[in-house]
Structure formats: structure tokens, C-alpha cells
Design a protein around this motif. Sequence first.
Motif, short mmCIF file in Angstrom:
data_model
loop_
_atom_site.label_atom_id
_atom_site.label_comp_id
_atom_site.label_asym_id
_atom_site.label_seq_id
_atom_site.Cartn_x
_atom_site.Cartn_y
_atom_site.Cartn_z
N THR A 1 41.71 74.01 25.93
CA THR A 1 42.70 73.18 26.71
C THR A 1 41.68 71.89 26.82
OG1 THR A 1 42.30 72.98 28.57
CG2 THR A 1 43.75 73.70 27.85
N ALA A 2 41.24 71.12 26.35
CA ALA A 2 40.29 69.17 26.42
C ALA A 2 39.92 69.43 28.19
CB ALA A 2 41.03 68.43 26.06
N THR A 3 40.20 69.99 28.84
CA THR A 3 39.08 70.02 30.06
C THR A 3 39.62 71.20 30.33
OG1 THR A 3 42.36 69.90 31.18
CG2 THR A 3 41.21 67.83 30.51
N GLY B 1 36.38 75.04 25.47
CA GLY B 1 35.98 76.64 25.26
C GLY B 1 35.02 77.67 25.61
N GLY B 2 35.13 77.39 27.15
CA GLY B 2 34.92 78.10 27.75
C GLY B 2 35.71 79.47 28.03
N SER B 3 35.40 81.01 28.72
CA SER B 3 35.66 82.13 28.56
C SER B 3 35.79 82.81 29.40
CB SER B 3 35.76 82.79 27.17
OG SER B 3 35.92 82.65 26.35
N ARG B 4 36.43 83.58 30.32
CA ARG B 4 36.19 84.47 31.26
C ARG B 4 36.56 85.75 31.12
NH1 ARG B 4 33.52 80.67 32.38
NH2 ARG B 4 33.31 79.46 35.06
N VAL B 5 35.62 86.78 30.99
CA VAL B 5 36.27 87.69 30.74
C VAL B 5 36.87 88.91 32.00
CG1 VAL B 5 35.17 90.43 30.32
CG2 VAL B 5 34.77 88.40 29.29
N LYS B 6 38.20 89.68 32.01
CA LYS B 6 38.29 90.13 33.17
C LYS B 6 38.78 91.85 32.77
CE LYS B 6 37.61 86.67 36.39
NZ LYS B 6 36.68 86.69 36.68
N TYR B 7 38.50 92.44 34.00
CA TYR B 7 38.99 94.09 33.55
C TYR B 7 40.23 93.91 34.22
CZ TYR B 7 34.38 94.39 31.60
OH TYR B 7 33.68 93.87 31.00
N THR B 8 40.98 93.73 34.30
CA THR B 8 42.18 94.13 35.04
C THR B 8 43.26 94.99 34.96
OG1 THR B 8 44.26 92.15 35.63
CG2 THR B 8 43.70 92.48 32.97
N TYR B 9 44.82 95.26 35.65
CA TYR B 9 45.49 96.22 35.00
C TYR B 9 47.04 95.13 34.30
CZ TYR B 9 42.67 99.36 37.66
OH TYR B 9 41.32 99.98 38.58
N PHE B 10 47.61 96.57 33.98
CA PHE B 10 48.55 95.85 33.84
C PHE B 10 49.59 95.22 33.74
CE2 PHE B 10 52.67 98.11 31.25
CZ PHE B 10 52.71 97.05 29.75
N THR B 11 50.11 94.95 35.93
CA THR B 11 50.49 94.94 36.35
C THR B 11 50.23 93.48 37.26
OG1 THR B 11 50.73 96.33 37.43
CG2 THR B 11 52.77 96.71 36.66
N HIS B 12 49.12 92.88 37.03
CA HIS B 12 48.64 92.08 37.70
C HIS B 12 48.77 90.36 36.99
CE1 HIS B 12 45.12 94.56 39.55
NE2 HIS B 12 46.69 95.21 39.86
N PRO B 13 49.52 89.16 37.48
CA PRO B 13 50.25 87.83 36.94
C PRO B 13 48.16 87.12 37.32
CG PRO B 13 51.40 88.28 38.95
CD PRO B 13 50.29 89.61 39.23
N PHE B 14 48.34 86.37 35.99
CA PHE B 14 47.28 85.52 36.33
C PHE B 14 48.15 84.09 35.70
CE2 PHE B 14 45.39 89.22 35.10
CZ PHE B 14 44.31 88.88 35.96
N PHE B 15 47.61 83.29 36.51
CA PHE B 15 48.37 81.85 35.77
C PHE B 15 46.79 80.57 35.81
CE2 PHE B 15 49.11 81.22 40.41
CZ PHE B 15 48.74 79.81 40.66
N THR B 16 46.89 79.41 35.13
CA THR B 16 45.87 79.01 35.22
C THR B 16 46.56 77.11 35.52
OG1 THR B 16 44.68 78.23 33.74
CG2 THR B 16 46.61 78.87 33.02
N ARG B 17 45.88 76.81 35.75
CA ARG B 17 46.05 74.90 35.87
C ARG B 17 45.02 74.71 35.82
NH1 ARG B 17 47.03 76.80 41.88
NH2 ARG B 17 44.91 76.59 42.74
N ASP B 18 44.61 72.91 35.13
CA ASP B 18 44.37 72.11 35.30
C ASP B 18 43.65 71.83 36.33
OD1 ASP B 18 43.01 69.06 35.53
OD2 ASP B 18 44.08 69.39 33.01
#
Length: 175
Positions: A96-98, A121-138
Motif C-alpha cells: 500500500t502507499a501508507t 514496501g516493508g515486510s514482516r516474516v512470521k513463523y505461524t500455523y495453518f489455523t492462525h488468522p491475521f488481518f491488517t489495517r491502515d
Amino acid sequence: ITNNLRDRKMSESLSIFSTIEDLRSCSDLTLLENIGSVRRDVVHAYILELRDNSKQLGALEVEEEDGERPAHPARPTQSKSSRAEIKFTAIFTNDTATNIDLIWIDYDGNDVVVGQNIKPGGSRVKYTYFTHPFFTRDSLTGELRSFNYESTTSVVFEGQNFGVGSGDTVKVSIF
């Protein structure tokens, strides 16, 4: 001789991030991979600069009651993490731009910020499991953002819904 070799190696590794400009110009992932190469005085100066910038932008400190994070209006689901054996690695990239926040929904259904103010342009690496939900917001407006992996798009990313396999490393776009 050993001390000279050690000093030369330390000097070479410090040259990767020897100025604030070096920190500004690298991605979060590059910085994480080379964190041991950042000079302490450069980090200190960079932190002071970030604080000054946030004050100039009029950033407000939010007081939290009882040590809890204030509730945020945008939340896409009532789901929560469940136990699973299938592990994988997700590389979340902010396309995104923000700035955005990356949130994991824990086993009790609580929001846990696992990446805050991720720059465009930034990134985050997460070691996670099949049933772990994520969401994101501005980070500023709270507007929900979407994830895209291969041909699947959703406001909630959960490995089982995106066709992720055990041990996979997936690159997930946030838009």
C-alpha cells in the motif's frame, strides 16, 4: 594477529549500516537480517530522529487504561486461532502507499499486533500455523486492508484458506 583479524571483521560488518541514511534506505527485512551490523550510535540517532518526526507530525500519545490497548473499530472477523501441527513461514509485504499494522488473532480471540507501522514496501516474516488468522489495517485511519497470495484475496489471512502447505514459505501481498 587474531585481534587484528577480529577487529577488521567487526569494522567490515559495521560498515553495512554506518549512517542514518543506511537505515533509511534499507527494507525492514534487510535490517532484521543484518541487525548485528548496526552501530549503536547510528541506532540511537535514528530513534531520536523518528521521535522528532512524530512530534512534528503532531502524533498523539494514547493513554491506555488498565494496561490494555484501546479497542480499534475495524475488525473483519470473530474467529480465533486454534491449535494445529502444520507450520509455515509467511512473508507479509506492505504494497500500500501508507503504513499498516499486522494483527494476529490469538487463541482467546484477542487482537495481537505483530507488526506495527509497517512502511510501504516493508515486510514482516512470521513463523505461524495453518489455523492462525491475521488481518491488517491502515495504521492511521484503521481502514481494513486485504491480503493476496497467488489467486486468493481476503481481508483475513489464514494458511488453511490460502492453500498453504506444511513447511512452505509464502510471500503474501497486503494491498
